[in-house]
Design an enzyme around this catalytic site. Structure first.
Site, short mmCIF file in Angstrom:
data_model
loop_
_atom_site.label_atom_id
_atom_site.label_comp_id
_atom_site.label_asym_id
_atom_site.label_seq_id
_atom_site.Cartn_x
_atom_site.Cartn_y
_atom_site.Cartn_z
CD GLU A 168 -17.08 -45.34 -20.53
OE1 GLU A 168 -17.84 -45.67 -20.29
OE2 GLU A 168 -18.04 -44.02 -20.29
CB CYS A 183 -16.07 -39.42 -29.59
SG CYS A 183 -16.77 -38.73 -28.24
CB CYS A 228 -18.05 -32.99 -17.60
SG CYS A 228 -17.91 -31.06 -18.05
CB CYS A 233 -25.13 -30.10 -19.69
SG CYS A 233 -23.99 -28.91 -20.13
CB CYS A 243 -24.57 -34.80 -20.59
SG CYS A 243 -22.94 -35.22 -20.57
CD GLU A 281 -16.77 -27.12 -22.17
OE1 GLU A 281 -17.31 -27.57 -23.35
OE2 GLU A 281 -15.44 -26.52 -23.06
CG LEU A 299 -26.59 -22.56 -29.50
CD1 LEU A 299 -25.78 -21.55 -29.74
CD2 LEU A 299 -27.59 -22.14 -31.15
CB CYS A 337 -23.68 -37.24 -28.35
SG CYS A 337 -23.40 -37.19 -29.64
N1 SAH Z 1 -18.55 -30.72 -23.15
C1 SAH Z 1 -18.66 -30.01 -24.48
C2 SAH Z 1 -18.43 -31.67 -25.60
C3 SAH Z 1 -18.57 -32.63 -24.69
S1 SAH Z 1 -20.69 -32.84 -25.50
C4 SAH Z 1 -19.63 -29.36 -25.54
O1 SAH Z 1 -20.68 -30.07 -24.62
O2 SAH Z 1 -19.75 -29.45 -26.34
C5 SAH Z 1 -20.89 -33.39 -26.79
C6 SAH Z 1 -21.98 -33.92 -27.85
O3 SAH Z 1 -23.41 -34.21 -27.12
C7 SAH Z 1 -22.60 -32.18 -26.79
O4 SAH Z 1 -23.37 -30.94 -28.24
C8 SAH Z 1 -23.72 -32.32 -26.24
O5 SAH Z 1 -25.00 -31.28 -26.00
C9 SAH Z 1 -24.40 -33.58 -26.67
N2 SAH Z 1 -25.16 -33.62 -25.71
C10 SAH Z 1 -24.89 -34.27 -24.34
N3 SAH Z 1 -25.26 -34.96 -23.61
C11 SAH Z 1 -26.18 -35.61 -24.85
C12 SAH Z 1 -27.11 -36.67 -24.88
N4 SAH Z 1 -28.23 -37.27 -23.94
N5 SAH Z 1 -27.83 -37.30 -26.22
C13 SAH Z 1 -27.68 -36.26 -27.39
N6 SAH Z 1 -26.91 -35.58 -27.18
C14 SAH Z 1 -25.78 -35.15 -26.33
#
Ligand code: SAH
Length: 343
Positions: A91, A104, A111, A115, A118, A159, A214, A333
């Site tokens: 996507e 984006c 991935c 996390c 996510c 990532e 972070l 996100c």
């Molecule tokens: N893997 C990379 C890029 C993808 S995520 C990374 O981790 O930076 C992009 C951003 O979305 C990251 O800062 C992540 O912490 C945030 N994110 C992931 N899941 C989320 C959620 N459910 N709600 C809000 N932000 C989220």
């Protein structure tokens, strides 16, 4: 066959010459592909027929098929499900901003970083995207942007620094004035924070911006929330981010997801304060969690978000809140899944 959208300008010129074509044909090809967005060589009418055939034998234009597009009635954000030749799909999201659009873009199908907050993580890593597939996504969404500028954020599925070479190559193609011509300063790479890779990226002098996720204020919480990335200490990640800022002479954004009663507590704010420095290289971007029924977290109340933000005032170069766009179409996100079967 060579993937044309993975070639730097020098490589494109060399390939054109190797085919026995004149050097200026490289510019014509680039114009058709990057500005006019044609998807086959037959449409390249300023190339002689024979040359069109030679090019079709030599170059692959990387088909990137739009399977579904949904547009938010709330904020105009569009989410594209894009499929590549082997059926793998990702996507990409296009957000209208004041005076420009932001795309984006995904770098992997799935991935492997796991996390907990996510949705993409639920799929595990299916495969890496090739450089031309990353470029093709940007070109695809750019077609629906009138003439305003485009910012690109590598914040979609995957990532970026776990797929390092193709991502770097895609940045070279996207930022080359003779190719996609998106200024490197308009491109942001977002990472879970791999220290060694951050340093490598800094040394390449690509002029892209960096965002580091972070998402926790101490190592034990981070390890729990980001199991793979948590193998590196917060300090190692921040040291690498500082190195990036010094090397590129540009600030680095720290992203921090606000999860109710998990990362939004007063002690989190206190610990975060200790990591920052008003004159240091970091901007802090707070992202209130975007809920998803399959993820067991909640978004803090808006007052809590405001409190958290104001308690960090002065601790970083700036502190901002990102209210994600496209939440009504699962384009925000953490909500990208890529159209596969439900987990
Ligand atoms: N893997 C990379 C890029 C993808 S995520 C990374 O981790 O930076 C992009 C951003 O979305 C990251 O800062 C992540 O912490 C945030 N994110 C992931 N899941 C989320 C959620 N459910 N709600 C809000 N932000 C989220």
């Amino acid at each position: 066959m060579r993937a044309l959208k993975a070639l730097t300008y020098d490589e494109l010129q060399a390939s054109v010459l190797a085919l026995g074509l004149e050097r200026y044909r490289a510019d014509q090809l680039a114009d058709w592909v990057y500005q006019k967005h044609v998807s086959d060589f037959d449409s390249m009418t300023n190339l002689p027929l024979g040359q069109r055939r030679d090019c079709a034998r030599q170059f692959d234009l990387t088909p990137c098929e739009e399977v579904v597009r949904r547009t938010s009635s709330r904020d105009g954000t569009s989410k594209f499900l894009l499929r590549f030749r082997d059926g793998a799909a990702v996507e990409a999201v296009l957000m209208p901003m004041a005076g420009h659009h932001t795309a984006c873009i995904s770098t992997q199908v799935g991935c492997r970083f796991a996390c907990k907050f996510c949705l993409t993580a639920r799929r595990g890593l299916v495969r890496n995207l090739a450089a031309d597939e990353i470029v093709a996504q940007v070109l695809h969404v750019r077609r629906s942007v009138p003439s305003s500028g485009l910012n690109v954020v590598f914040m979609g599925m995957g990532e970026p620094l776990d797929n390092f070479e193709p991502v770097v190559r895609s940045i070279r193609v996207l930022s080359a004035p003779q190719l996609a011509n998106i200024g490197a300063r308009r491109i942001t790479v977002s990472t879970t924070g791999l220290p060694q890779r951050i340093r490598e990226l800094a040394e390449l002098d690509l002029r892209v911006k960096l965002a580091v996720s972070l998402n926790a204020s101490n190592d034990s919480d981070r390890k729990r929330l980001m199991p793979v990335s948590g193998r590196h200490s917060l300090q190692e990640t921040l040291d690498a981010a500082r190195f990036f800022a010094e090397r590129t002479k540009h600030h680095v954004t720290l992203e921090y997801v606000l999860l109710r009663d998990t990362t939004d507590r007063p002690e989190d704010a206190r610990r975060l304060r200790a990591l920052g420095d008003a004159n240091g290289p970091f901007k802090l971007n707070l992202i209130p969690f975007n809920p998803e029924p399959r993820l067991r977290f909640a978004r803090p109340e808006i007052e809590r978000v405001r409190q958290f933000e104001s308690s960090l005032e002065g601790a970083f170069r700036s502190v901002t809140v990102r209210w994600s766009m496209g939440t009504d179409i699962e384009a925000a996100c953490g909500q990208l899944f890529g159209g596969a079967a439900e987990p």
